[in-house]
Design an enzyme around this catalytic site. Structure first.
Site, PDB file in Angstrom:
ATOM      1  N   SER A  14      15.460 -10.965  53.676  1.00 38.18           N
ATOM      2  CA  SER A  14      16.056 -10.838  52.349  1.00 38.18           C
ATOM      3  C   SER A  14      16.850 -12.098  51.983  1.00 38.18           C
ATOM      4  CB  SER A  14      16.914  -9.574  52.293  1.00 38.18           C
ATOM      5  OG  SER A  14      17.307  -9.282  50.979  1.00 38.18           O
TER       6      SER A  14
ATOM      7  N   ASP B 112       8.782  -3.600  46.527  1.00 40.50           N
ATOM      8  CA  ASP B 112       9.993  -4.396  46.712  1.00 40.50           C
ATOM      9  C   ASP B 112      10.246  -5.209  45.451  1.00 40.50           C
ATOM     10  OD1 ASP B 112      12.071  -6.020  47.515  1.00 40.50           O
ATOM     11  OD2 ASP B 112      11.015  -6.931  49.199  1.00 40.50           O
TER      12      ASP B 112
ATOM     13  N   HIS C 236      11.937  -2.654  50.477  1.00 39.56           N
ATOM     14  CA  HIS C 236      12.936  -3.669  50.799  1.00 39.56           C
ATOM     15  C   HIS C 236      13.954  -3.134  51.808  1.00 39.56           C
ATOM     16  CE1 HIS C 236      14.965  -7.450  50.073  1.00 39.56           C
ATOM     17  NE2 HIS C 236      16.113  -6.788  50.153  1.00 39.56           N
TER      18      HIS C 236
END
Length: 401
Positions: free
Chosen positions: A189, A341, A371
């Site tokens: 991320s 995501d 995610h």
């Protein structure tokens, strides 16, 4: 009593309808994912309420939740774990106990958390890094960088770069018996954004003797100049990470000025002088056709913002904005994206750009992925999806590092 019960019932219905997100049909462990999504969105809702009524800031409440999951360094029969500092920046080291006749591989891991939250102390990241050290017989360095909004960009980038440059010194590599030709930088991320940006910096800096052999980017966030990509539209109210939450947090990364998130919601926040950068995030060219679907590309509206934030155009904050000449020097890359995501398309476009300049890229796309799945690998909320991503990541490192 009946009136109060009715009011409570109405409130519950409104609240549930506010946070409920229908799940895609291919999501596994449906009820578990639904429960996790509800918990995350309930915390987000409470944080917003507390901020609006003046009890505490949004990020302060979320940080309190994260701190409940922090761990202490605990060694086991396979790995020695210790917290220390590299030039005053906290790191957690995972050192294999097994004797080795040769120098070991090394992985520098940068945790996610939208630049505002998280730590190597989180249970899931501690578990992942411990597993990496054990399975690969590798030295693992986990970095704790400064967090927004107390520290805005580029503090996070500078901290990670400082740790990497310190670790790459010959005397430090020798101290931990690390092979200088077998070092990887990884991140998930926002940690993937920092890993990508630092790798660009290291590989293009002639003053750094030892280079990175490979980078591993797990559902990375790689740009901040286009806020309405196809994945943003499809996952606006998505699982775990919504567009509104992402806008809130990416804004805090750069500034506390409330004008920025308002402008991002309209996708009208970039200055006129940023026009040349949009070719690097032009999804109508860089996204594979299957992900464009029936979405229509429109030119961004520039020059509407009432503020000036040069950081938005900085490739250290948005690695997708790096020039081709910078990308050409990048090492072997592993990149993992998830279908469901919000920031899926950042990774897909980076794959295209790297391949276009000749960088060797291994790309895994998880069709039922969401995610932050790596954050859910441990009890009581572990997802098989998180373990699947872990195994793909570790397998690739083992074969290539």
């Amino acid at each position: 009593m009946g009136f109060k019960a009715l009011c409570l019932g109405i409130f519950c219905v409104i609240f549930i309808s506010h946070i409920y997100t229908p799940l895609p049909v291919n999501i596994e462990e449906t009820w578990k994912v639904m429960a996790l999504d509800t918990i995350v969105k309930t915390c987000t809702f409470m944080a917003t309420c507390f901020e609006n009524i003046g009890i505490m800031q949004y990020e302060e409440f979320i940080s309190m939740i994260f701190h409940l999951d922090y761990t202490q360094p605990q060694s086991d029969e396979y790995v020695t774990v210790m917290d220390t500092e590299f030039l005053d920046i906290p790191v957690r080291l995972y050192l294999p106990k097994r004797k080795s006749e040769t120098a070991r591989r090394a992985v520098i891991y940068v945790h996610g958390g939208a630049f505002c939250f998280g730590s190597f102390r989180q249970t899931a990241f501690d578990f992942l890094n411990r597993w990496t050290a054990k399975k690969l017989d590798a030295v693992v360095v986990a970095v704790d960088y400064r967090l927004a909004p107390q520290h805005h960009f580029p503090a996070q980038f500078e901290d990670v770069l400082t740790v990497v440059k310190f670790f790459l010194q010959p005397k430090i590599l020798s101290k931990y018996r690390v092979d200088p030709t077998r070092i990887c930088i990884s991140g998930d991320s926002s940690g993937g954004a920092l890993a990508a940006a630092v790798t660009q910096q290291v590989q293009n800096d002639p003053g750094i003797k030892h280079k990175i052999k490979m980078q591993a980017l797990l559902y990375p966030a790689l740009q901040a100049i286009e806020s309405y990509l196809p994945s943003h539209r499809e996952n606006e109210h998505g699982i775990i990470l919504t567009r509104e939450t992402a806008i809130k947090l990416i804004s805090l990364y750069f500034t506390k000025d409330e004008a920025l998130p308002k402008a991002i919601r309209r996708n009208q926040y970039m200055p006129l002088e940023s026009k040349h950068l949009f070719k690097f995030v032009n999804w109508s060219i860089l996204l594979p056709e299957k992900y464009r679907k029936d979405h229509i590309y429109t030119e961004p509206i520039l020059g509407q913002a009432s503020f000036s934030l040069p950081a938005l155009m900085d490739s250290r904050a948005s690695p997708l904005l790096a020039k081709d000449s910078q990308l050409q020097k990048l090492p072997l890359t592993y990149l993992l994206t998830c279908q469901h995501d919000l920031i899926r398309d950042d990774g897909l476009m980076y794959v295209s750009r790297l391949r276009n300049v000749g960088v060797q890229v291994a790309h895994d796309h998880i069709e039922n992925g969401i995610h932050g799945a790596l954050s859910y690998m441990t009890s009581p909320f572990y997802l098989h999806l998180g373990l699947k991503i872990r195994d793909k990541y570790i397998s690739w490192l083992d074969k290539n590092l």
